[in-house]
Design an enzyme around this catalytic site. Structure first.
Site, short mmCIF file in Angstrom:
data_model
loop_
_atom_site.label_atom_id
_atom_site.label_comp_id
_atom_site.label_asym_id
_atom_site.label_seq_id
_atom_site.Cartn_x
_atom_site.Cartn_y
_atom_site.Cartn_z
N TYR A 26 0.83 -1.20 0.00
CA TYR A 26 0.00 0.00 0.00
C TYR A 26 0.87 1.26 0.00
O TYR A 26 0.61 2.21 -0.75
CB TYR A 26 -0.92 -0.02 1.22
N ALA A 59 3.97 1.58 -1.07
CA ALA A 59 4.63 1.71 -2.36
C ALA A 59 3.68 2.26 -3.42
O ALA A 59 4.05 3.09 -4.25
CB ALA A 59 5.21 0.37 -2.80
#
Length: 250
Positions: free
Chosen positions: A159, A161
């Site tokens: 999430y 990234a």
């Protein structure tokens, strides 16, 4: 011709809100409707919830579905919006998924799915929308990001990234589009009780609440009210606006 040859804001812009069946998506759709937009209410699987959102709108609207992680599906839903309301003037990339796990135990397919939906899906919707905006010399793109894309959050490598990547996409696309009157910004909400977060353990919720300088959760209505700023400001682009009770500065 001036260096910044922006066009005029449409009287009743067409706004696409992805993931509009959820808590924040609903609030964003209602706020855009109140600001005079004709809203395309997008959903992936929750048709009844999306229909309930559409029924609350006062202006002309359309219900659209499709997996934004698919380029073909995104092209199709954009064509449906264009046929019903006209090309998209305002794009709000709100649709997202979260599959948290420590990386040592993360299912690679889950990790890839989060990136595909949250980051590549936002690329897809921007890719179909930007050419018209550039030709018209006016457009607004608002990417919904997260404090997790700015600060470390254990268990959220996928999430985080995806949201950090979306911030990078926001800034670079802003640089590409600014001279033609198209602004691209990111909105970073703090912790809210929505369908994506309601399943978190109470101890996690309490810890996140206590961590913020303003020790309370943000409401979806507070976040949605910020969208008017992006519509009104011609000279704000490439920015991340945080409505997060200050959690991103801790």
């Amino acid at each position: 011709m001036s260096k910044n040859s922006a066009g005029e804001r449409p009287q009743s812009p067409v706004a696409l809100v992805t993931g509009a069946s959820g808590g924040l998506g609903q609030a964003l759709a209602l706020e855009l409707d109140a600001l005079g937009c004709r809203v395309a209410v997008h959903y992936n699987s929750s048709r009844d919830a999306a229909l309930a959102v559409q029924e609350k709108l006062t202006n002309e609207s359309v219900l659209v579905t499709g997996d934004v992680g698919s380029w073909e599906a995104t092209q199709k839903l954009y064509e449906e919006i264009s046929a019903a309301l006209g090309p998209v003037d305002v794009l709000v990339n709100n649709g997202a998924i979260r599959k948290d796990s420590l990386m040592a135990m993360q299912n690679p397919a889950d990790w890839a799915q989060v990136i595909q939906t949250n980051l590549i899906g936002s690329f897809h919707t921007a890719r179909v929308s930007v050419p018209y905006m550039l030709r018209k010399r006016w457009g607004r793109i608002v990417n919904i990001v997260s404090p997790s894309g700015i600060i470390a959050t254990s268990g959220q490598t996928a999430y985080s990234a995806s949201k950090a990547g979306l911030i990078g996409l926001t800034r670079t696309l802003a640089a590409e589009c600014g001279r033609r009157g198209v602004t691209v910004n990111a909105l970073s909400p703090g912790f809210m009780i929505t369908g994506m977060t309601q399943d978190l353990p109470d101890r996690v919720k309490e810890g996140m609440e206590d961590k913020a300088p303003i020790p309370r959760f943000v409401t979806v209505e507070e976040v949605a009210r910020s969208v008017g700023l992006f519509l009104d400001q011609d000279c704000m682009t490439g920015q991340v606006v945080s409505i997060d009770s200050g959690v991103s500065i801790t």
